[in-house]
Scaffold this active site. Structure first.
Site, PDB file in Angstrom:
ATOM      1  N   TYR A 156       0.128   8.295  -9.195  1.00 24.87           N
ATOM      2  CA  TYR A 156       0.861   7.668  -8.090  1.00 24.87           C
ATOM      3  C   TYR A 156       2.364   7.609  -8.419  1.00 24.87           C
ATOM      4  O   TYR A 156       3.206   7.970  -7.598  1.00 24.87           O
ATOM      5  CB  TYR A 156       0.301   6.259  -7.878  1.00 24.87           C
ATOM      6  CG  TYR A 156       1.048   5.395  -6.895  1.00 24.87           C
ATOM      7  CD1 TYR A 156       0.808   5.502  -5.531  1.00 24.87           C
ATOM      8  CD2 TYR A 156       1.988   4.459  -7.333  1.00 24.87           C
ATOM      9  CE1 TYR A 156       1.493   4.690  -4.624  1.00 24.87           C
ATOM     10  CE2 TYR A 156       2.666   3.652  -6.443  1.00 24.87           C
ATOM     11  CZ  TYR A 156       2.415   3.768  -5.089  1.00 24.87           C
ATOM     12  OH  TYR A 156       3.098   2.972  -4.196  1.00 24.87           O
TER      13      TYR A 156
ATOM     14  N   SER B 270       8.524   3.919  -4.479  1.00 20.90           N
ATOM     15  CA  SER B 270       7.963   2.793  -5.230  1.00 20.90           C
ATOM     16  C   SER B 270       8.771   2.587  -6.507  1.00 20.90           C
ATOM     17  O   SER B 270       9.300   3.556  -7.073  1.00 20.90           O
ATOM     18  CB  SER B 270       6.506   3.097  -5.617  1.00 20.90           C
ATOM     19  OG  SER B 270       6.027   2.096  -6.504  1.00 20.90           O
TER      20      SER B 270
HETATM   21  P1  NAD Z   1      -1.323   0.026   2.904  1.00 25.47           P
HETATM   22  O1  NAD Z   1      -2.456   0.651   2.190  1.00 25.47           O
HETATM   23  O2  NAD Z   1      -1.489  -1.344   3.471  1.00 25.47           O
HETATM   24  O3  NAD Z   1      -0.780   0.976   4.062  1.00 25.47           O
HETATM   25  C1  NAD Z   1      -0.677   2.360   3.904  1.00 25.47           C
HETATM   26  C2  NAD Z   1      -0.928   2.995   5.245  1.00 25.47           C
HETATM   27  O4  NAD Z   1      -0.838   4.417   5.116  1.00 25.47           O
HETATM   28  C3  NAD Z   1      -2.340   2.681   5.764  1.00 25.47           C
HETATM   29  O5  NAD Z   1      -2.251   2.309   7.120  1.00 25.47           O
HETATM   30  C4  NAD Z   1      -3.068   4.005   5.601  1.00 25.47           C
HETATM   31  O6  NAD Z   1      -4.102   4.210   6.550  1.00 25.47           O
HETATM   32  C5  NAD Z   1      -1.927   4.992   5.807  1.00 25.47           C
HETATM   33  N1  NAD Z   1      -2.246   6.308   5.279  1.00 25.47           N
HETATM   34  C6  NAD Z   1      -2.738   6.620   4.052  1.00 25.47           C
HETATM   35  N2  NAD Z   1      -2.938   7.936   3.950  1.00 25.47           N
HETATM   36  C7  NAD Z   1      -2.560   8.475   5.131  1.00 25.47           C
HETATM   37  C8  NAD Z   1      -2.531   9.778   5.638  1.00 25.47           C
HETATM   38  N3  NAD Z   1      -2.943  10.829   4.891  1.00 25.47           N
HETATM   39  N4  NAD Z   1      -2.083   9.983   6.895  1.00 25.47           N
HETATM   40  C9  NAD Z   1      -1.662   8.944   7.658  1.00 25.47           C
HETATM   41  N5  NAD Z   1      -1.672   7.677   7.233  1.00 25.47           N
HETATM   42  C10 NAD Z   1      -2.115   7.443   5.988  1.00 25.47           C
HETATM   43  O7  NAD Z   1      -0.128   0.054   1.858  1.00 25.47           O
HETATM   44  P2  NAD Z   1       1.346  -0.558   1.857  1.00 25.47           P
HETATM   45  O8  NAD Z   1       1.404  -1.454   0.683  1.00 25.47           O
HETATM   46  O9  NAD Z   1       1.752  -1.056   3.191  1.00 25.47           O
HETATM   47  O10 NAD Z   1       2.153   0.766   1.473  1.00 25.47           O
HETATM   48  C11 NAD Z   1       3.076   1.413   2.321  1.00 25.47           C
HETATM   49  C12 NAD Z   1       3.956   2.293   1.456  1.00 25.47           C
HETATM   50  O11 NAD Z   1       4.642   1.471   0.507  1.00 25.47           O
HETATM   51  C13 NAD Z   1       3.165   3.318   0.643  1.00 25.47           C
HETATM   52  O12 NAD Z   1       3.860   4.537   0.603  1.00 25.47           O
HETATM   53  C14 NAD Z   1       3.123   2.701  -0.733  1.00 25.47           C
HETATM   54  O13 NAD Z   1       2.990   3.679  -1.743  1.00 25.47           O
HETATM   55  C15 NAD Z   1       4.462   1.996  -0.789  1.00 25.47           C
HETATM   56  N6  NAD Z   1       4.503   0.919  -1.778  1.00 25.47           N
HETATM   57  C16 NAD Z   1       3.738  -0.196  -1.660  1.00 25.47           C
HETATM   58  C17 NAD Z   1       3.823  -1.173  -2.635  1.00 25.47           C
HETATM   59  C18 NAD Z   1       3.024  -2.442  -2.590  1.00 25.47           C
HETATM   60  O14 NAD Z   1       3.102  -3.232  -3.545  1.00 25.47           O
HETATM   61  N7  NAD Z   1       2.260  -2.717  -1.549  1.00 25.47           N
HETATM   62  C19 NAD Z   1       4.678  -1.009  -3.724  1.00 25.47           C
HETATM   63  C20 NAD Z   1       5.438   0.137  -3.805  1.00 25.47           C
HETATM   64  C21 NAD Z   1       5.352   1.099  -2.826  1.00 25.47           C
END
Ligand code: NAD
Length: 248
Positions: free
Chosen positions: A157, A143
């Site tokens: 985080y 991130s």
């Molecule tokens: P999201 O919440 O839509 O998806 C995250 C997925 O991870 C979900 O399907 C959830 O069920 C799964 N998950 C969580 N804990 C888990 C576990 N212990 N075991 C298995 N699966 C698990 O979020 P997203 O925005 O698609 O995020 C995906 C990645 O991108 C994450 O690592 C997040 O930190 C990173 N990210 C997202 C953003 C954003 O703005 N959306 C920004 C920076 C980084």
């Protein structure tokens, strides 16, 4: 035979976009989910409708026994692993550090750090040429928070993603001689459901005015960067990060 990729947290958001793009590029894809099999099944069905090959696989990535079992299932059902996307991650509600309890810190670190470590370990055990594997590549979804720190809302985080970046750097050097590349992608503010779990569904739109490109990002823009790191064009790229953060 198709190359095989595992995407953790692949049932929605960025993970689902990566899984679908990887399938379109010819990978057989393991779509990991923790609890919602219906969402993972829907991603698999969409991939199959387009003629691709995918499998929904349950595991909480923070639980070692479940991770080990998931990789065994993947070996049996899809074949030898070529690519891992450590995408599963959680974001808890916004608060200052002084309000955070140890349970919250453990939850965030367990999924965002321990989960990625365990999956990377299982992937390396299979891919390493030292163990008779064929090499491969890992992309850790970090991130922009790892650089920015997320003060007053999610320093836990941000710190977890900083740890993930350090894993990317160290592991990339450890396994490069064994035919494995390890890189990271750092999304900025992307339209997904994650912001609702962080207590602010409208976050992306609120932040638009401070993002240099003046908009939030799409899951497909992140997926494109992830897939480039698996491509032949990235064959000499390891221990690197792509920021997909609108210039932030
Ligand atoms: P999201 O919440 O839509 O998806 C995250 C997925 O991870 C979900 O399907 C959830 O069920 C799964 N998950 C969580 N804990 C888990 C576990 N212990 N075991 C298995 N699966 C698990 O979020 P997203 O925005 O698609 O995020 C995906 C990645 O991108 C994450 O690592 C997040 O930190 C990173 N990210 C997202 C953003 C954003 O703005 N959306 C920004 C920076 C980084």
């Amino acid at each position: 035979m198709s190359k095989v990729m595992l995407v953790t947290g692949g049932s929605r958001g960025i993970g689902a976009a990566v899984a679908k793009l990887a399938a379109r590029r010819g990978y057989a894809v393991g779509v990991n989910y923790r609890t919602h099999s219906d969402a993972a099944d829907a991603v698999v069905a969409e991939i199959q409708r387009e003629g691709g090959n995918a499998l929904a696989i349950q595991a909480d990535v923070s639980q070692e026994d479940q991770v080990v079992h998931m990789f065994h299932t993947l070996d049996e059902r899809l074949g030898p692993l070529d690519a891992l996307v450590n995408n599963a991650g959680i974001l808890e509600t916004q608060m200052r550090l002084e309000q955070m309890d140890a349970d919250r810190l453990m939850r965030v670190l367990s999924t965002n750090v321990i989960g990625a470590f365990l999956c990377a370990r299982e992937a390396v055990r299979r891919m390493s040429t030292r163990n008779g594997g064929q090499g491969g590549a890992i992309v850790n979804v970090s991130s922009a928070a790892a650089r920015l720190g997320s003060p007053n809302e999610y320093v836990d985080y941000a710190a977890s993603k900083g740890a993930l970046d350090t894993l990317t750097i160290g592991l990339s050097k450890e396994v490069a001689p064994e035919g494995i590349r390890v890189n990271g992608v750092r999304p900025g503010t992307i339209y997904t459901d994650m912001h609702a779990s962080g207590g602010e569904p409208g976050r992306v739109d609120r932040l638009k005015s401070v993002i240099p490109l003046r908009r939030g990002g799409s899951v497909d823009e992140v997926a494109g960067a992830v897939m480039w790191l698996f491509s032949d064009e990235a064959g000499y790229t390891s221990g690197s990060f792509i920021d997909v953060s609108g210039g932030s």
